[in-house]
Write an enzyme that holds these catalytic residues in place. Structure first.
Site, PDB file in Angstrom:
ATOM      1  N   ASP A  21       0.428  47.115  17.562  1.00 52.96           N
ATOM      2  CA  ASP A  21      -0.716  48.046  17.778  1.00 52.96           C
ATOM      3  C   ASP A  21      -1.867  45.883  18.410  1.00 52.96           C
ATOM      4  O   ASP A  21      -1.368  45.070  17.805  1.00 52.96           O
ATOM      5  CB  ASP A  21      -1.403  48.086  16.599  1.00 52.96           C
ATOM      6  CG  ASP A  21      -2.995  48.298  17.011  1.00 52.96           C
ATOM      7  OD1 ASP A  21      -3.202  49.387  17.997  1.00 52.96           O
ATOM      8  OD2 ASP A  21      -3.872  48.735  16.210  1.00 52.96           O
ATOM      9  N   TYR A  53      -8.415  47.300  22.962  1.00 51.66           N
ATOM     10  CA  TYR A  53      -7.520  47.704  23.683  1.00 51.66           C
ATOM     11  C   TYR A  53      -8.278  49.080  25.138  1.00 51.66           C
ATOM     12  O   TYR A  53      -8.175  49.449  26.216  1.00 51.66           O
ATOM     13  CB  TYR A  53      -6.030  48.865  23.838  1.00 51.66           C
ATOM     14  CG  TYR A  53      -4.848  47.355  23.997  1.00 51.66           C
ATOM     15  CD1 TYR A  53      -5.340  45.792  23.950  1.00 51.66           C
ATOM     16  CD2 TYR A  53      -4.429  47.076  24.045  1.00 51.66           C
ATOM     17  CE1 TYR A  53      -4.346  45.401  23.883  1.00 51.66           C
ATOM     18  CE2 TYR A  53      -2.665  46.159  23.730  1.00 51.66           C
ATOM     19  CZ  TYR A  53      -3.805  45.211  23.787  1.00 51.66           C
ATOM     20  OH  TYR A  53      -2.366  43.853  23.690  1.00 51.66           O
ATOM     21  N   GLY A  54      -9.054  49.780  24.116  1.00 53.98           N
ATOM     22  CA  GLY A  54      -9.924  51.164  24.586  1.00 53.98           C
ATOM     23  C   GLY A  54     -10.438  51.459  25.357  1.00 53.98           C
ATOM     24  O   GLY A  54     -10.022  52.469  26.311  1.00 53.98           O
ATOM     25  N   CYS A  84      -0.477  52.299  18.609  1.00 59.96           N
ATOM     26  CA  CYS A  84      -1.301  52.618  18.916  1.00 59.96           C
ATOM     27  C   CYS A  84      -1.335  53.747  19.757  1.00 59.96           C
ATOM     28  O   CYS A  84      -0.053  53.737  20.508  1.00 59.96           O
ATOM     29  CB  CYS A  84      -1.544  50.771  19.841  1.00 59.96           C
ATOM     30  SG  CYS A  84      -3.495  51.026  20.627  1.00 59.96           S
ATOM     31  N   ASN A  85      -2.183  54.460  19.479  1.00 57.61           N
ATOM     32  CA  ASN A  85      -2.037  55.128  21.142  1.00 57.61           C
ATOM     33  C   ASN A  85      -2.864  55.145  22.115  1.00 57.61           C
ATOM     34  O   ASN A  85      -1.725  55.711  23.467  1.00 57.61           O
ATOM     35  CB  ASN A  85      -3.649  56.840  20.212  1.00 57.61           C
ATOM     36  CG  ASN A  85      -2.785  57.072  18.900  1.00 57.61           C
ATOM     37  OD1 ASN A  85      -2.390  58.764  18.974  1.00 57.61           O
ATOM     38  ND2 ASN A  85      -2.833  56.760  17.995  1.00 57.61           N
ATOM     39  N   CYS A 197      -6.923  57.657  16.779  1.00 59.97           N
ATOM     40  CA  CYS A 197      -6.532  56.406  16.696  1.00 59.97           C
ATOM     41  C   CYS A 197      -6.114  55.207  15.847  1.00 59.97           C
ATOM     42  O   CYS A 197      -6.599  55.679  14.296  1.00 59.97           O
ATOM     43  CB  CYS A 197      -8.328  54.973  17.600  1.00 59.97           C
ATOM     44  SG  CYS A 197      -7.998  53.244  17.337  1.00 59.97           S
TER      45      CYS A 197
HETATM   46  N1  DGL Z   1      -5.125  51.595  17.115  1.00 58.33           N
HETATM   47  C1  DGL Z   1      -5.178  51.242  18.617  1.00 58.33           C
HETATM   48  C2  DGL Z   1      -5.331  52.522  19.282  1.00 58.33           C
HETATM   49  O1  DGL Z   1      -4.501  53.768  18.349  1.00 58.33           O
HETATM   50  C3  DGL Z   1      -6.504  50.759  18.666  1.00 58.33           C
HETATM   51  C4  DGL Z   1      -7.068  50.544  20.655  1.00 58.33           C
HETATM   52  C5  DGL Z   1      -7.770  49.898  20.665  1.00 58.33           C
HETATM   53  O2  DGL Z   1      -7.421  48.622  20.461  1.00 58.33           O
HETATM   54  O3  DGL Z   1      -8.872  49.972  21.210  1.00 58.33           O
HETATM   55  O4  DGL Z   1      -5.324  53.693  19.576  1.00 58.33           O
END
Ligand code: DGL
Length: 286
Positions: A21, A53-54, A84-85, A197
């Site tokens: 993740d 990452y979003g 991680c989605n 998420c």
């Molecule tokens: N846990 C990540 C997800 O499921 C978070 C993404 C991020 O870092 O913004 O999307």
């Protein structure tokens, strides 16, 4: 491709399961895995140097994810969960193409069960912008929600992931916005809220308290349990399930998680150990 190594992944049932993740969010999936598969070893890679990452673009997320998958592959993992989605939305298919013999499980928000259970016909997905824009979720919307006439409200708040990484202080403005958003969902007749998420299940307790305090008719769903069930059946199919004999006699609760992060951060160890227990080893890849 002559001479190129075949990315097979370990065929040894004692090899670890790899999780990836951008930060600590994938630990919400690890909790379900450890419960359903306590005899397994787990290695976790958190790209804390690049979290969140979003809001990144698709190519960037893909490149960062492939680096993480390669690192886990080099550790000899028998299966990898992209927990991680956002990363799954932009890199799952490429990762599977690069490692055709390695089972790779990805995440997509649990929209399907929510649509099937909704009686109001209105559901909301709380996820990152990258996940909401990605093809995986939009495919479920057109194949499952649209034919049933279910309205899917997409909502993102870029501060939610940093809020979880910071240990979720309840007095923050992010918490206040989340409280107001719950009201907004209820006013829009939403009866199912999907946590799309992997960071978000960590604030389920906060959501349940608010839902009760505001007396809202909202059910909350996430993908953690279903992913653990999927991993279990994939390992069973491939005869790769670890046996209980491989758990050391002194470690009745299974092997401690080994958590690697891409950035050395003083607070991280406390956050990780608070989320999944003091036995977790936190290491840095630098
Ligand atoms: N846990 C990540 C997800 O499921 C978070 C993404 C991020 O870092 O913004 O999307």
């Amino acid at each position: 491709m002559t001479g190129a190594p075949l990315r097979v992944g370990s065929k040894d049932s004692r090899a670890p399961i790899g999780l990836f993740d951008s930060g600590v969010g994938g630990l919400s999936v690890y909790i379900h895995l450890a419960e359903q598969l306590p005899a397994e070893r787990y290695i976790y890679y958190a790209d804390t140097l690049h979290v969140p990452y979003g809001n990144r673009d698709s190519k960037d997320i893909e490149a960062l994810t492939l680096t993480a998958v390669e690192w886990l592959y080099q550790q000899g993992c028998k299966l990898i969960v992209i927990a991680c989605n956002s990363a799954s939305a932009h890199a799952l298919q490429t990762a599977r193409r690069c490692y055709p013999q390695l089972p790779i499980v990805g995440l997509v928000p649990a929209l399907k069960p929510a649509v099937l259970a909704s009686t109001s016909g209105h559901v909301a997905v709380l996820a990152t912008k990258a996940t909401l824009d990605g093809a995986l979720l939009n495919q479920v919307i057109s194949e499952v929600a649209a034919p049933k006439g279910t309205r899917v409200i997409k909502y993102f708040d870029p501060e939610l992931v940093p809020w979880v990484e910071a240990g979720m202080p309840e007095t923050s403005e992010t918490a206040q916005r989340l409280r107001q958003q719950l009201q907004a969902f209820a006013s829009a007749d939403v009866d199912y809220l999907i946590l799309g998420c992997t960071h978000y299940p960590f604030f389920k307790g906060f959501l349940f308290d608010e839902i009760e305090a505001q007396q809202l008719a909202l059910q909350v769903v996430d993908s953690g349990q279903a992913i653990a069930t999927r991993v279990k059946s994939l390992l069973a199919e491939q005869r790769l399930l670890a046996t209980t004999e491989s758990v050391s006699h002194t470690e009745h609760k299974g092997h401690p998680l080994v958590f690697y992060a891409s950035e050395n951060n003083d607070r991280l160890k406390n956050v990780v150990q608070r989320l999944v227990g003091p036995q977790t080893q936190v290491k840095y890849i630098i």
